[in-house]
Design a protein around this motif. Structure first.
Motif, PDB file in Angstrom:
ATOM      1  N   GLN A 152      -4.634  -5.666  -0.237  1.00 20.00           N
ATOM      2  CA  GLN A 152      -5.466  -4.477  -0.428  1.00 20.00           C
ATOM      3  C   GLN A 152      -4.711  -3.219  -0.034  1.00 20.00           C
ATOM      4  O   GLN A 152      -4.814  -2.183  -0.698  1.00 20.00           O
ATOM      5  N   TYR A 153      -3.934  -3.313   1.039  1.00 19.85           N
ATOM      6  CA  TYR A 153      -3.115  -2.177   1.453  1.00 19.85           C
ATOM      7  C   TYR A 153      -2.170  -1.749   0.338  1.00 19.85           C
ATOM      8  O   TYR A 153      -2.097  -0.562  -0.019  1.00 19.85           O
ATOM      9  N   LEU A 154      -1.449  -2.711  -0.243  1.00 19.45           N
ATOM     10  CA  LEU A 154      -0.481  -2.380  -1.280  1.00 19.45           C
ATOM     11  C   LEU A 154      -1.168  -1.854  -2.537  1.00 19.45           C
ATOM     12  O   LEU A 154      -0.681  -0.919  -3.178  1.00 19.45           O
ATOM     13  N   LEU A 155      -2.299  -2.440  -2.907  1.00 17.53           N
ATOM     14  CA  LEU A 155      -3.040  -1.959  -4.073  1.00 17.53           C
ATOM     15  C   LEU A 155      -3.564  -0.541  -3.843  1.00 17.53           C
ATOM     16  O   LEU A 155      -3.627   0.269  -4.770  1.00 17.53           O
ATOM     17  N   ASP A 156      -3.916  -0.221  -2.619  1.00 17.47           N
ATOM     18  CA  ASP A 156      -4.463   1.093  -2.289  1.00 17.47           C
ATOM     19  C   ASP A 156      -3.414   2.198  -2.340  1.00 17.47           C
ATOM     20  O   ASP A 156      -3.748   3.353  -2.644  1.00 17.47           O
ATOM     21  N   VAL A 157      -2.162   1.873  -2.024  1.00 18.24           N
ATOM     22  CA  VAL A 157      -1.175   2.939  -1.794  1.00 18.24           C
ATOM     23  C   VAL A 157       0.028   2.892  -2.733  1.00 18.24           C
ATOM     24  O   VAL A 157       0.879   3.784  -2.659  1.00 18.24           O
ATOM     25  N   SER A 158       0.107   1.900  -3.617  1.00 23.60           N
ATOM     26  CA  SER A 158       1.319   1.723  -4.429  1.00 23.60           C
ATOM     27  C   SER A 158       1.014   1.784  -5.918  1.00 23.60           C
ATOM     28  O   SER A 158       0.062   1.160  -6.390  1.00 23.60           O
ATOM     29  N   ALA A 159       1.854   2.498  -6.651  1.00 22.36           N
ATOM     30  CA  ALA A 159       1.756   2.528  -8.111  1.00 22.36           C
ATOM     31  C   ALA A 159       2.807   1.644  -8.761  1.00 22.36           C
ATOM     32  O   ALA A 159       2.656   1.255  -9.921  1.00 22.36           O
ATOM     33  N   THR A 160       3.871   1.321  -8.024  1.00 20.65           N
ATOM     34  CA  THR A 160       4.983   0.546  -8.564  1.00 20.65           C
ATOM     35  C   THR A 160       5.481  -0.454  -7.531  1.00 20.65           C
ATOM     36  O   THR A 160       5.166  -0.346  -6.331  1.00 20.65           O
ATOM     37  N   VAL A 161       6.298  -1.389  -7.988  1.00 19.40           N
ATOM     38  CA  VAL A 161       6.934  -2.340  -7.081  1.00 19.40           C
ATOM     39  C   VAL A 161       7.833  -1.607  -6.093  1.00 19.40           C
ATOM     40  O   VAL A 161       7.849  -1.917  -4.891  1.00 19.40           O
ATOM     41  N   SER A 162       8.573  -0.619  -6.573  1.00 19.99           N
ATOM     42  CA  SER A 162       9.462   0.134  -5.678  1.00 19.99           C
ATOM     43  C   SER A 162       8.680   0.777  -4.545  1.00 19.99           C
ATOM     44  O   SER A 162       9.088   0.727  -3.374  1.00 19.99           O
ATOM     45  N   GLU A 163       7.545   1.394  -4.872  1.00 18.14           N
ATOM     46  CA  GLU A 163       6.726   2.021  -3.836  1.00 18.14           C
ATOM     47  C   GLU A 163       6.183   0.985  -2.859  1.00 18.14           C
ATOM     48  O   GLU A 163       6.140   1.219  -1.651  1.00 18.14           O
ATOM     49  N   ALA A 164       5.765  -0.148  -3.382  1.00 17.00           N
ATOM     50  CA  ALA A 164       5.206  -1.191  -2.514  1.00 17.00           C
ATOM     51  C   ALA A 164       6.243  -1.723  -1.536  1.00 17.00           C
ATOM     52  O   ALA A 164       5.930  -1.976  -0.360  1.00 17.00           O
ATOM     53  N   LEU A 165       7.472  -1.900  -1.980  1.00 15.07           N
ATOM     54  CA  LEU A 165       8.514  -2.397  -1.090  1.00 15.07           C
ATOM     55  C   LEU A 165       8.835  -1.388   0.006  1.00 15.07           C
ATOM     56  O   LEU A 165       9.134  -1.766   1.150  1.00 15.07           O
ATOM     57  N   VAL A 166       8.761  -0.103  -0.314  1.00 16.07           N
ATOM     58  CA  VAL A 166       8.936   0.928   0.708  1.00 16.07           C
ATOM     59  C   VAL A 166       7.809   0.851   1.726  1.00 16.07           C
ATOM     60  O   VAL A 166       8.033   0.933   2.947  1.00 16.07           O
ATOM     61  N   GLU A 167       6.573   0.676   1.242  1.00  9.63           N
ATOM     62  CA  GLU A 167       5.432   0.573   2.154  1.00  9.63           C
ATOM     63  C   GLU A 167       5.553  -0.661   3.048  1.00  9.63           C
ATOM     64  O   GLU A 167       5.190  -0.623   4.226  1.00  9.63           O
ATOM     65  N   LEU A 168       6.052  -1.757   2.503  1.00 11.48           N
ATOM     66  CA  LEU A 168       6.223  -2.974   3.298  1.00 11.48           C
ATOM     67  C   LEU A 168       7.208  -2.776   4.441  1.00 11.48           C
ATOM     68  O   LEU A 168       7.088  -3.423   5.484  1.00 11.48           O
ATOM     69  N   ASP A 169       8.176  -1.899   4.244  1.00 11.67           N
ATOM     70  CA  ASP A 169       9.129  -1.616   5.318  1.00 11.67           C
ATOM     71  C   ASP A 169       8.501  -0.817   6.451  1.00 11.67           C
ATOM     72  O   ASP A 169       9.014  -0.804   7.571  1.00 11.67           O
ATOM     73  N   LYS A 170       7.395  -0.145   6.177  1.00 12.01           N
ATOM     74  CA  LYS A 170       6.756   0.698   7.177  1.00 12.01           C
ATOM     75  C   LYS A 170       5.833  -0.086   8.108  1.00 12.01           C
ATOM     76  O   LYS A 170       5.502   0.397   9.194  1.00 12.01           O
TER      77      LYS A 170
END
Length: 342
Positions: free
Chosen positions: A128-146
């Motif tokens: 849910q976190y990734l769906l809420d804040v990410s538009a792309t795989v690249s953005e999601a991987l950046v969020e995962l690092d945070k």
């Protein structure tokens, strides 16, 4: 918080104990990319009913990571999404309004990182976190690092999990936690995901089979490595679809080759022959056209939601339909019911 309240179910202590004694889930995920279509097919195979609800969340929902310390991550949803809520607490599958798709699957050998200073998020909240804040795989991987993924009990037990993500461009990644280290597979090697062993092992095992340079024929059992081989082989050999309808149909047909019939037995070495995990439901996520399809295994029909017909504006109500409603068929955005806090 809505995620904690939504569709809560009370599980008996005996059920919780039985879950602890059995491998609980054994799902499959397939990404079918063409020049114009990017479709994800996914099966949910679970030891017990998960009472799924297909939920439409608007933008602007405030959430937290459900980790019991002061370092839990807090966020407000940037994108609306349509998801499957399982067991009354976990977002197990979904797509957001940008065509970003995420899937949560079981991986028995998962070992998360040692807790550090990063903001924590419960593993069952990660999608849910990734769906809420990410538009792309690249953005999601950046969020995962945070953030740091933390195993938190849900429905009376802990769930070792891995995830797959993809987007409207066809980009894809699988994220696992192996021996306490986050491992990311990105690109063509991440098109198929089942369960244990981890993806590195699955990709190496694939080389034994005739479609991938080896000599062995395709296995027919329901174990995760066999499902991985079958899905990979059929993904490689299906004809190029002429249009979106054919792309959806072919992705769905591959998913059916790795679905687990009710009563099928696990034959993995070291696992009780009584262990079973039938397919409960199947989803198709059309990232190009923002369509999300759902079919319960006990239902004769498939239904879907056109995300362009959902009100995702800030302040719009959370809406849902029950995945257990076998009468649903066709596009059901007008049948979404408002969730009301009690």
């Amino acid at each position: 918080m809505i995620m904690k309240q939504l569709f809560g179910i009370a599980l008996s202590s005996s059920l919780s104990i039985s879950l602890l004694n059995h491998p609980a889930t054994a799902c499959s995920r397939i990404l079918f990319n063409t020049d114009h279509d990017h479709v994800v097919a996914r099966t949910m195979d679970l030891y017990m009913p998960d009472h799924p609800n297909v939920v439409a969340y608007p933008r602007g929902i405030s959430r937290d990571g459900a980790v019991a310390d002061s370092k839990t991550v807090r966020w407000t949803s940037k994108y609306g999404s349509v998801t499957v809520n399982s067991l009354g607490i976990a977002t197990s599958d979904g797509i957001n309004e940008k065509g970003f798709v995420a899937n949560l699957l079981y991986l028995h050998g998962t070992q998360y990182e040692n807790r550090d200073r990063r903001a924590g998020i419960a593993n069952y909240m990660l999608l849910q976190y990734l769906l809420d804040v990410s538009a792309t795989v690249s953005e999601a991987l950046v969020e995962l690092d945070k953030v740091q993924v933390v195993s938190v009990k849900a429905a009376g037990r802990e769930w070792p999990l891995h995830i797959s993500i993809s987007d409207a461009s066809g980009d894809s990644a699988v994220v696992e936690f192996v021996d306490g280290v986050k491992v990311v597979h990105r690109g063509k090697d991440s098109a198929v995901m089942t369960n244990e062993p981890p993806l590195d092992w699955q990709l190496n095992n694939l080389k034994k089979y005739s479609y991938f340079g080896g000599t062995e024929s395709l296995p027919g059992d329901i174990d995760p490595p066999s499902r991985f081989v079958r899905a990979s082989a059929f993904l490689k050999t299906v004809p190029v679809p002429k249009d979106t309808r054919e792309a959806l149909a072919e992705a769905y047909s591959i998913a059916k080759t790795v679905s687990v019939p009710r009563g099928a037995k696990n034959t993995s070495v070291g696992v009780s022959s009584e262990d079973t995990w039938p397919t409960l439901w199947t989803t198709l996520a059309d990232a190009s056209n923002r369509l999300y399809f759902f079919q319960a295994s006990g239902a004769p029909n498939m239904f879907w939601i056109d995300l362009d017909k959902v009100n995702f504006t800030n302040g719009a109500p959370v809406k849902y339909v029950s995945g257990d409603d076998v009468s649903l068929a066709g596009e059901v955005s007008k049948k979404l019911k408002i969730f009301k806090n009690k």
